[in-house]
Write a protein that holds these residues in place. Structure first.
Motif, PDB file in Angstrom:
ATOM      1  N   ASP A 235     -27.071 -25.423  36.943  1.00 26.82           N
ATOM      2  CA  ASP A 235     -26.268 -24.821  38.006  1.00 26.82           C
ATOM      3  C   ASP A 235     -24.818 -24.648  37.567  1.00 26.82           C
ATOM      4  O   ASP A 235     -23.892 -24.762  38.351  1.00 26.82           O
ATOM      5  N   ILE A 236     -24.624 -24.356  36.304  1.00 22.15           N
ATOM      6  CA  ILE A 236     -23.286 -24.300  35.726  1.00 22.15           C
ATOM      7  C   ILE A 236     -22.401 -23.256  36.401  1.00 22.15           C
ATOM      8  O   ILE A 236     -21.185 -23.434  36.532  1.00 22.15           O
ATOM      9  N   LEU A 237     -22.996 -22.153  36.854  1.00 23.70           N
ATOM     10  CA  LEU A 237     -22.207 -21.081  37.435  1.00 23.70           C
ATOM     11  C   LEU A 237     -21.596 -21.462  38.777  1.00 23.70           C
ATOM     12  O   LEU A 237     -20.680 -20.792  39.263  1.00 23.70           O
ATOM     13  N   THR A 238     -22.073 -22.516  39.374  1.00 23.45           N
ATOM     14  CA  THR A 238     -21.480 -22.980  40.632  1.00 23.45           C
ATOM     15  C   THR A 238     -20.655 -24.246  40.453  1.00 23.45           C
ATOM     16  O   THR A 238     -19.837 -24.566  41.303  1.00 23.45           O
ATOM     17  N   SER A 239     -20.859 -24.955  39.343  1.00 23.52           N
ATOM     18  CA  SER A 239     -20.154 -26.221  39.159  1.00 23.52           C
ATOM     19  C   SER A 239     -19.029 -26.167  38.145  1.00 23.52           C
ATOM     20  O   SER A 239     -18.219 -27.085  38.055  1.00 23.52           O
ATOM     21  N   PHE A 240     -18.942 -25.085  37.362  1.00 25.93           N
ATOM     22  CA  PHE A 240     -17.948 -25.016  36.295  1.00 25.93           C
ATOM     23  C   PHE A 240     -17.524 -23.564  36.128  1.00 25.93           C
ATOM     24  O   PHE A 240     -18.103 -22.815  35.352  1.00 25.93           O
ATOM     25  N   THR A 241     -16.495 -23.159  36.866  1.00 26.50           N
ATOM     26  CA  THR A 241     -16.116 -21.753  36.910  1.00 26.50           C
ATOM     27  C   THR A 241     -14.702 -21.490  36.388  1.00 26.50           C
ATOM     28  O   THR A 241     -14.226 -20.361  36.453  1.00 26.50           O
ATOM     29  N   GLU A 242     -14.030 -22.496  35.860  1.00 28.47           N
ATOM     30  CA  GLU A 242     -12.656 -22.309  35.394  1.00 28.47           C
ATOM     31  C   GLU A 242     -12.616 -21.420  34.155  1.00 28.47           C
ATOM     32  O   GLU A 242     -13.608 -21.280  33.430  1.00 28.47           O
ATOM     33  N   ASN A 243     -11.459 -20.844  33.898  1.00 24.58           N
ATOM     34  CA  ASN A 243     -11.233 -20.046  32.700  1.00 24.58           C
ATOM     35  C   ASN A 243     -10.881 -20.997  31.552  1.00 24.58           C
ATOM     36  O   ASN A 243      -9.740 -21.450  31.435  1.00 24.58           O
ATOM     37  N   VAL A 244     -11.866 -21.301  30.735  1.00 22.13           N
ATOM     38  CA  VAL A 244     -11.700 -22.306  29.678  1.00 22.13           C
ATOM     39  C   VAL A 244     -10.626 -21.884  28.675  1.00 22.13           C
ATOM     40  O   VAL A 244      -9.780 -22.687  28.277  1.00 22.13           O
ATOM     41  N   LEU A 245     -10.655 -20.627  28.254  1.00 18.11           N
ATOM     42  CA  LEU A 245      -9.700 -20.184  27.243  1.00 18.11           C
ATOM     43  C   LEU A 245      -8.261 -20.211  27.760  1.00 18.11           C
ATOM     44  O   LEU A 245      -7.331 -20.536  27.012  1.00 18.11           O
ATOM     45  N   SER A 246      -8.071 -19.902  29.030  1.00 10.63           N
ATOM     46  CA  SER A 246      -6.727 -19.982  29.607  1.00 10.63           C
ATOM     47  C   SER A 246      -6.236 -21.422  29.620  1.00 10.63           C
ATOM     48  O   SER A 246      -5.050 -21.691  29.363  1.00 10.63           O
ATOM     49  N   ARG A 247      -7.133 -22.332  29.913  1.00  8.43           N
ATOM     50  CA  ARG A 247      -6.737 -23.734  29.933  1.00  8.43           C
ATOM     51  C   ARG A 247      -6.354 -24.210  28.533  1.00  8.43           C
ATOM     52  O   ARG A 247      -5.345 -24.886  28.359  1.00  8.43           O
ATOM     53  N   PHE A 248      -7.131 -23.846  27.533  1.00 14.30           N
ATOM     54  CA  PHE A 248      -6.804 -24.250  26.169  1.00 14.30           C
ATOM     55  C   PHE A 248      -5.528 -23.570  25.679  1.00 14.30           C
ATOM     56  O   PHE A 248      -4.751 -24.154  24.926  1.00 14.30           O
ATOM     57  N   SER A 249      -5.305 -22.331  26.103  1.00 15.76           N
ATOM     58  CA  SER A 249      -4.070 -21.649  25.743  1.00 15.76           C
ATOM     59  C   SER A 249      -2.864 -22.401  26.300  1.00 15.76           C
ATOM     60  O   SER A 249      -1.828 -22.533  25.631  1.00 15.76           O
ATOM     61  N   ALA A 250      -3.008 -22.920  27.506  1.00 20.15           N
ATOM     62  CA  ALA A 250      -1.931 -23.710  28.110  1.00 20.15           C
ATOM     63  C   ALA A 250      -1.706 -25.021  27.366  1.00 20.15           C
ATOM     64  O   ALA A 250      -0.613 -25.598  27.431  1.00 20.15           O
ATOM     65  N   LEU A 251      -2.731 -25.484  26.651  1.00 20.96           N
ATOM     66  CA  LEU A 251      -2.619 -26.717  25.865  1.00 20.96           C
ATOM     67  C   LEU A 251      -2.110 -26.444  24.449  1.00 20.96           C
ATOM     68  O   LEU A 251      -2.154 -27.327  23.599  1.00 20.96           O
ATOM     69  N   ASN A 252      -1.644 -25.214  24.206  1.00 29.39           N
ATOM     70  CA  ASN A 252      -1.085 -24.802  22.912  1.00 29.39           C
ATOM     71  C   ASN A 252      -2.162 -24.629  21.844  1.00 29.39           C
ATOM     72  O   ASN A 252      -1.963 -24.967  20.676  1.00 29.39           O
ATOM     73  N   TRP A 253      -3.305 -24.081  22.246  1.00 30.24           N
ATOM     74  CA  TRP A 253      -4.384 -23.759  21.321  1.00 30.24           C
ATOM     75  C   TRP A 253      -4.440 -22.250  21.096  1.00 30.24           C
ATOM     76  O   TRP A 253      -4.097 -21.463  21.980  1.00 30.24           O
ATOM     77  N   ASP A 254      -4.910 -21.852  19.929  1.00 28.60           N
ATOM     78  CA  ASP A 254      -5.248 -20.465  19.668  1.00 28.60           C
ATOM     79  C   ASP A 254      -6.645 -20.220  20.234  1.00 28.60           C
ATOM     80  O   ASP A 254      -7.548 -21.040  20.046  1.00 28.60           O
ATOM     81  N   THR A 255      -6.831 -19.112  20.938  1.00 30.47           N
ATOM     82  CA  THR A 255      -8.119 -18.860  21.585  1.00 30.47           C
ATOM     83  C   THR A 255      -8.690 -17.513  21.143  1.00 30.47           C
ATOM     84  O   THR A 255      -7.952 -16.554  20.941  1.00 30.47           O
TER      85      THR A 255
END
Length: 270
Positions: A196-216
């Motif tokens: 049920d990942i589409l209802t339990s995990f919907t955040e933008n993963v790459l945006s979050r990692f970009s905010a953590l100073n990662w290259d995406t």
């Protein structure tokens, strides 16, 4: 040739899973990812698994361990067919989750997210060893010497790994320390244990990692060896930020006659 070799990897993985009566067929979705990494980028010596300057690979997605053992077997690590047949059996060389007692396995990964967190420490150790042992030029005319320590740390993660807080806490540290030789391969197949990942995990993963100073980076076609290869090359060229590559893949939900659907002939165990 790549497609034929990839089919051999998939076929062997299917045989391991079917022989052990395991249902972890989602691991097949990551076959193009591991194939590309092991055949085109990973610097290792299977005959000397503990070679000090090897690239490190961490399988954080433990449920894909059958895929890991398949590609290690095909890469020349000292497994035999009986080892693969003993997948998930007690005290075997091929346990259900990667274990450091198994040759070629860098970290024991059990709890989701633990492999990614451990990879940050491994990447940090590479930087520490570089600063301690690699000779630095005294001036512009000083002859260049090959570095004594020079390796990348790769980690394969799933959606479930990134749902756990420990992965982001460690990733925050990696971004802050600018661990440019840490590369995360994110198999995004939108599947967790409860499907049920589409209802339990919907955040933008790459945006979050970009905010953590990662290259995406984003690879839309998870079956494209060419696209995955290109993304890894780009990630390796960024020395000042850790990298995460999100790779969209598809899971075969109907596993009956799976080898026929994938046009894979024969059994690897006969």
């Amino acid at each position: 040739m790549d497609n034929k070799s990839l089919n051999v990897l998939k076929g062997l993985t299917i045989d391991i899973l079917q022989n052990s009566k395991s249902e972890d067929f989602s691991s097949l979705s990551g076959a193009p990812i591991l194939y590309t990494l092991f055949t085109k980028h990973l610097k290792v010596n299977p005959s000397i698994p503990e070679w000090v300057n090897r690239d490190r690979f961490i399988m954080s997605d433990g449920k894909s361990s059958a895929l890991l053992y398949s590609i290690m077997f095909l890469s020349g690590y000292k497994f035999n067919i009986d080892d693969l047949k003993n997948y998930k059996k007690y005290d075997s060389k091929t346990p259900a989750y990667p274990d450091i007692k198994t040759m070629g396995v860098e970290v024991t990964t059990d709890s989701n997210g633990l492999g990614l967190a451990s990879s940050v420490g491994i990447a940090l150790s590479e930087v520490i060893y570089e600063n301690k042992f690699n000779k630095k030029p005294n001036n512009l005319f000083d002859k260049k010497t090959l570095p004594l320590v020079n390796y990348y740390t790769y980690v394969y993660v799933s959606d479930t790994d990134l749902m756990n807080g420990i992965s982001y806490e460690a990733s925050s540290l990696a971004g802050n320390l600018k661990l440019g030789k840490l590369i995360v391969l994110y198999n995004c197949n939108s599947l967790n244990k409860n499907n049920d990942i589409l209802t339990s995990f919907t955040e933008n993963v790459l945006s979050r990692f970009s905010a953590l100073n990662w290259d995406t980076q984003y690879v839309k076609n998870g079956n494209s060896i060419k696209d995955i290869d290109k993304a890894i090359k780009k990630a390796k060229s960024n020395k000042y930020k850790p990298s995460i590559i999100k790779i969209d893949t598809m899971v075969e939900t109907d596993t009956s006659n799976l080898k026929e659907k994938l046009k894979i002939e024969g059994s690897s165990f006969t």
